[in-house]
Motif scaffolding. Structure first.
Motif, PDB file in Angstrom:
ATOM      1  N   ARG A 113       0.856  -1.070   0.019  1.00  0.00           N
ATOM      2  CA  ARG A 113       0.001   0.197  -0.018  1.00  0.00           C
ATOM      3  C   ARG A 113       0.947   1.200  -0.040  1.00  0.00           C
ATOM      4  NH1 ARG A 113      -4.595  -0.045  -1.755  1.00  0.00           N
ATOM      5  NH2 ARG A 113      -5.659   1.053  -0.254  1.00  0.00           N
ATOM      6  N   ALA A 114       1.599   1.518  -1.167  1.00  0.00           N
ATOM      7  CA  ALA A 114       2.483   2.679  -1.421  1.00  0.00           C
ATOM      8  C   ALA A 114       1.848   3.648  -2.127  1.00  0.00           C
ATOM      9  CB  ALA A 114       3.976   2.120  -2.040  1.00  0.00           C
ATOM     10  N   MET A 115       2.309   4.771  -1.989  1.00  0.00           N
ATOM     11  CA  MET A 115       1.799   5.836  -2.873  1.00  0.00           C
ATOM     12  C   MET A 115       3.029   6.925  -3.132  1.00  0.00           C
ATOM     13  SD  MET A 115       1.042   9.149  -1.418  1.00  0.00           S
ATOM     14  CE  MET A 115       0.900   9.980   0.121  1.00  0.00           C
ATOM     15  N   ASP A 116       3.305   7.243  -4.173  1.00  0.00           N
ATOM     16  CA  ASP A 116       4.166   8.346  -4.403  1.00  0.00           C
ATOM     17  C   ASP A 116       3.545   9.334  -5.252  1.00  0.00           C
ATOM     18  OD1 ASP A 116       6.109   6.799  -3.564  1.00  0.00           O
ATOM     19  OD2 ASP A 116       7.360   6.503  -5.474  1.00  0.00           O
ATOM     20  N   VAL A 117       3.803  10.562  -4.877  1.00  0.00           N
ATOM     21  CA  VAL A 117       3.257  11.660  -5.630  1.00  0.00           C
ATOM     22  C   VAL A 117       4.407  12.347  -6.424  1.00  0.00           C
ATOM     23  CG1 VAL A 117       2.292  13.988  -5.740  1.00  0.00           C
ATOM     24  CG2 VAL A 117       1.518  12.560  -3.726  1.00  0.00           C
ATOM     25  N   LEU A 118       4.167  12.339  -7.782  1.00  0.00           N
ATOM     26  CA  LEU A 118       4.886  12.805  -8.870  1.00  0.00           C
ATOM     27  C   LEU A 118       4.479  14.044  -9.754  1.00  0.00           C
ATOM     28  CD1 LEU A 118       4.806   9.324 -10.837  1.00  0.00           C
ATOM     29  CD2 LEU A 118       6.264   9.801  -8.667  1.00  0.00           C
ATOM     30  N   VAL A 119       5.375  14.962  -9.880  1.00  0.00           N
ATOM     31  CA  VAL A 119       4.779  16.089 -10.551  1.00  0.00           C
ATOM     32  C   VAL A 119       5.976  16.263 -11.793  1.00  0.00           C
ATOM     33  CG1 VAL A 119       4.354  17.322  -8.379  1.00  0.00           C
ATOM     34  CG2 VAL A 119       6.682  17.516  -9.057  1.00  0.00           C
ATOM     35  N   PRO A 120       5.170  17.319 -12.538  1.00  0.00           N
ATOM     36  CA  PRO A 120       6.083  17.656 -14.022  1.00  0.00           C
ATOM     37  C   PRO A 120       7.409  18.259 -13.564  1.00  0.00           C
ATOM     38  CG  PRO A 120       3.619  18.507 -13.762  1.00  0.00           C
ATOM     39  CD  PRO A 120       3.972  17.813 -12.650  1.00  0.00           C
ATOM     40  N   LYS A 121       8.360  17.768 -14.389  1.00  0.00           N
ATOM     41  CA  LYS A 121       9.604  18.354 -14.259  1.00  0.00           C
ATOM     42  C   LYS A 121      10.695  17.852 -13.242  1.00  0.00           C
ATOM     43  CE  LYS A 121       8.746  22.660 -16.698  1.00  0.00           C
ATOM     44  NZ  LYS A 121       8.505  23.955 -16.785  1.00  0.00           N
ATOM     45  N   ILE A 122      10.029  17.435 -12.105  1.00  0.00           N
ATOM     46  CA  ILE A 122      10.778  16.892 -11.026  1.00  0.00           C
ATOM     47  C   ILE A 122      10.522  15.594 -10.943  1.00  0.00           C
ATOM     48  CG2 ILE A 122      11.296  16.894  -8.428  1.00  0.00           C
ATOM     49  CD1 ILE A 122      11.745  19.796  -9.706  1.00  0.00           C
ATOM     50  N   GLY A 123       9.473  14.864 -10.887  1.00  0.00           N
ATOM     51  CA  GLY A 123       9.528  13.579 -10.544  1.00  0.00           C
ATOM     52  C   GLY A 123       8.767  13.295  -9.169  1.00  0.00           C
ATOM     53  N   GLU A 124       9.374  12.541  -8.708  1.00  0.00           N
ATOM     54  CA  GLU A 124       8.757  11.990  -7.057  1.00  0.00           C
ATOM     55  C   GLU A 124       9.151  13.096  -6.060  1.00  0.00           C
ATOM     56  OE1 GLU A 124      10.468   8.531  -5.277  1.00  0.00           O
ATOM     57  OE2 GLU A 124       9.854   9.148  -3.406  1.00  0.00           O
ATOM     58  N   ILE A 125       8.138  13.614  -5.632  1.00  0.00           N
ATOM     59  CA  ILE A 125       8.479  14.715  -4.497  1.00  0.00           C
ATOM     60  C   ILE A 125       7.792  14.215  -3.120  1.00  0.00           C
ATOM     61  CG2 ILE A 125       8.317  16.795  -5.857  1.00  0.00           C
ATOM     62  CD1 ILE A 125       5.722  17.577  -4.963  1.00  0.00           C
ATOM     63  N   ILE A 126       6.957  13.244  -3.321  1.00  0.00           N
ATOM     64  CA  ILE A 126       6.357  12.648  -2.081  1.00  0.00           C
ATOM     65  C   ILE A 126       6.556  11.120  -1.975  1.00  0.00           C
ATOM     66  CG2 ILE A 126       4.029  12.042  -0.694  1.00  0.00           C
ATOM     67  CD1 ILE A 126       3.354  14.953  -0.969  1.00  0.00           C
ATOM     68  N   GLY A 127       6.755  10.428  -1.031  1.00  0.00           N
ATOM     69  CA  GLY A 127       6.763   8.830  -0.996  1.00  0.00           C
ATOM     70  C   GLY A 127       6.134   8.556   0.356  1.00  0.00           C
ATOM     71  N   GLY A 128       4.863   7.661   0.398  1.00  0.00           N
ATOM     72  CA  GLY A 128       4.167   7.329   1.635  1.00  0.00           C
ATOM     73  C   GLY A 128       3.589   6.110   1.492  1.00  0.00           C
ATOM     74  N   SER A 129       2.974   5.711   2.539  1.00  0.00           N
ATOM     75  CA  SER A 129       2.269   4.493   2.439  1.00  0.00           C
ATOM     76  C   SER A 129       1.239   4.223   3.663  1.00  0.00           C
ATOM     77  CB  SER A 129       3.336   3.390   2.588  1.00  0.00           C
ATOM     78  OG  SER A 129       3.925   2.991   3.948  1.00  0.00           O
ATOM     79  N   GLN A 130       0.478   3.145   3.723  1.00  0.00           N
ATOM     80  CA  GLN A 130      -0.008   2.715   4.804  1.00  0.00           C
ATOM     81  C   GLN A 130       1.073   1.624   5.193  1.00  0.00           C
ATOM     82  OE1 GLN A 130      -3.960   1.236   4.255  1.00  0.00           O
ATOM     83  NE2 GLN A 130      -3.966   0.154   6.218  1.00  0.00           N
ATOM     84  N   ARG A 131       1.048   1.824   6.877  1.00  0.00           N
ATOM     85  CA  ARG A 131       1.997   0.897   7.379  1.00  0.00           C
ATOM     86  C   ARG A 131       1.748  -0.343   7.712  1.00  0.00           C
ATOM     87  NH1 ARG A 131       4.960   5.223   5.422  1.00  0.00           N
ATOM     88  NH2 ARG A 131       4.942   7.107   6.555  1.00  0.00           N
ATOM     89  N   GLU A 132       2.549  -1.344   7.788  1.00  0.00           N
ATOM     90  CA  GLU A 132       2.036  -2.697   7.846  1.00  0.00           C
ATOM     91  C   GLU A 132       1.895  -2.768   9.703  1.00  0.00           C
ATOM     92  OE1 GLU A 132       0.714  -5.519   8.249  1.00  0.00           O
ATOM     93  OE2 GLU A 132       1.883  -5.825   6.152  1.00  0.00           O
TER      94      GLU A 132
END
Ligand code: 4AD
Ligand code: MG
Length: 463
Positions: free
Chosen positions: A375-394
């Motif tokens: 249950r991961a989620m990454d937020v990606l934005v134009p020109k940069i790519g990943e700015i946020i990395g997150g998840s639900q935790r086990e």
């Protein structure tokens, strides 16, 4: 020393009153009418205050006419209406004192424009340049916006430790902390004897405050940490620093969907705040750095983000007509070329990718029932790519300890983290925002080294 800030003088637009300003001369030029124009900046805003120094001021010949760019001065004068272009008020000087001289033969900031590479070699003086000054004011405003956002929502600000005994990301990219004399390291059975070190065990600089933030989320509800983090990865790119700041909220009783909703709301809040509170600086970036920054932020604020799974993204990338440098294959991590293609070419907006393969994500992410993804989620934005990395935790004890063992991490190091799953475990989620990456996105600055006061990168810690 009581002084009036130039930003306040411009924002009030009052005239006829006396003020005392102090700052650094940007330029001085003589006018034919028997006076000098001084452009003064005190760092409070982008705009310089124009000073009119009459040649009948007592120290005109021996001092004022010798002022050059970089000199520091104290100026008393009257604020008057300006007929000049681009400014509403200027200062008619009554008294000008030079406080510190700057020899023009040696002062490195003489030209109007310097390359960012050159400015990096004078990190102690570069905040006097227009661009770095603007970046630092925006950085300040964004820090403020981050705290306001979380405080308004009732999140508690937790100061997680910088020195840690556990590797949050399990990637081994950590700087060691020791008080050993490196020329004489105590040994035991042919190995380093950490029992003799300061903490009696190995210690490192943290790569993330998440694990510790989780302990506070699981007792206080919603918390966030915002501090420096360190990575010893040898990535010499325009998006990586060895020391960078991360914002990490962590929420108890929260699943991945709410985590994503919070991340989107958070980014929009910060963008809105900057557009409102840093108007001049943002106009500057829009003019000189990237002509689309303001329009892009405004559009993002009014749009929904695209949310899709990693697997769906892989299908899109496989069908792409574009050739990538790195192969597109289910199970591989996305490279920034892939992330940017999704944001820029396919969706033309920020993208949230979820449910990544477990092999490419950290041990703490909650396993999906398919046995393959988390249950991961990454937020990606134009020109940069990943700015946020997150998840639900086990949050299941057995699943977590098995995963830790499977990855050959030492469960002993994580005993307290595992305890949280033994005593009152609860679903919880969070994410980490790379502060410098989001400043890059907001300002349009292409190199991450130019959005932090003193960049630390491989081979560079000199100042
Ligand atoms: O994706 P990362 O590695 O996630 C974590 O560290 C989690 N523990 C966060 C959490 O869930 N609380 O890093 C988070 C963000 C990345 O998305 C990126 O923006 C930034 O931190 N980042 C870096 N920024 C600059 N230089 C580096 N070397 C970075 N590494 C990661
Ligand atoms: Mg990441």
């Amino acid at each position: 020393m009581n002084r009036d800030r130039i930003a306040d003088i411009f924002s009030s637009e009052n005239t006829g009153h006396e003020v005392t300003v102090m700052g650094w001369v940007k330029t001085r030029r003589d006018s034919r009418g028997g006076f000098s124009f001084i452009e003064l900046n005190d760092g409070s805003c982008l705009k310089n205050l124009q000073i009119i120094a009459d040649s009948n001021l007592s120290n005109y010949t021996e001092e004022i006419s010798k002022l050059q760019s970089g000199c520091s001065v104290r100026i008393k004068g009257t604020v008057v209406k300006s007929s000049g272009k681009g400014q509403t008020v200027e200062l008619q000087a009554d008294k000008i004192e030079a406080l510190g001289w700057a020899d023009p033969d040696y002062y490195p900031l003489q030209k109007k424009r310097h390359s960012f590479e050159f400015l990096r070699t004078i990190a102690h003086l570069r905040p006097r340049s227009n661009t770095l000054g603007a970046v630092m004011r925006v950085r300040n405003a964004m820090s403020m916006a981050i705290h306001r956002f979380f405080q308004e929502k009732g999140f508690l600000y937790i100061h997680t430790p910088i020195i840690t005994g556990s590797d949050c990301e399990g990637a081994g990219e950590m700087f060691r902390v020791t008080s050993f004399d490196l020329d004489n390291i105590p040994q035991k059975n042919g190995k380093t004897d950490f029992e003799k070190d300061f903490f009696n065990s190995p210690a490192h600089l943290t790569v993330s405050g998440q694990l510790e933030a989780e302990t506070y989320a699981l007792s206080m509800g919603n918390v966030y940490t915002f501090g420096p983090t360190f990575r010893a990865e040898n990535s010499n790119t325009s998006r990586h620093l060895a020391e960078f700041w991360m914002v990490e909220p962590e929420m108890a009783f929260c699943g991945l969907e709410e985590d994503i909703t919070l991340a989107v709301e958070f980014l929009k809040y910060v963008f809105t705040y900057v557009l409102k509170n840093c108007e001049d600086d943002m106009q500057f970036f829009n003019r000189f750095i990237d002509k689309t920054v303001i329009e892009t932020l405004e559009r993002i604020i009014s749009q929904a983000f695209e949310v899709l799974t990693y697997t769906e993204a892989m299908e899109i990338l496989t069908k792409a007509s574009r050739k990538f440098d790195f192969p597109v294959k289910w199970g591989n991590d996305l490279q920034s070329e892939h992330e940017r293609y999704l944001c820029e070419t396919i969706f033309n907006r920020p993208v949230v990718l979820t449910d990544y393969p477990r092999e490419i994500k950290a041990f703490y992410m909650k396993a999906n029932n398919d046995g393959k993804t988390v249950r991961a989620m990454d937020v990606l934005v134009p020109k940069i790519g990943e700015i946020i990395g997150g998840s639900q935790r086990e949050d299941d004890y057995d699943t977590l300890i098995n995963r830790i063992k499977e990855l050959e991490l030492d469960p002993e190091n994580y005993w307290w983290y595992l305890d949280l799953r033994k005593f009152g475990s609860a679903p919880h989620s969070g994410f980490g925002l790379g502060f410098e990456r989001v400043i890059q996105f907001v300002t349009g600055m292409t190199n991450i080294r130019d959005v932090i006061p003193f960049p630390r990168t491989p081979g560079n810690v000199s100042f």
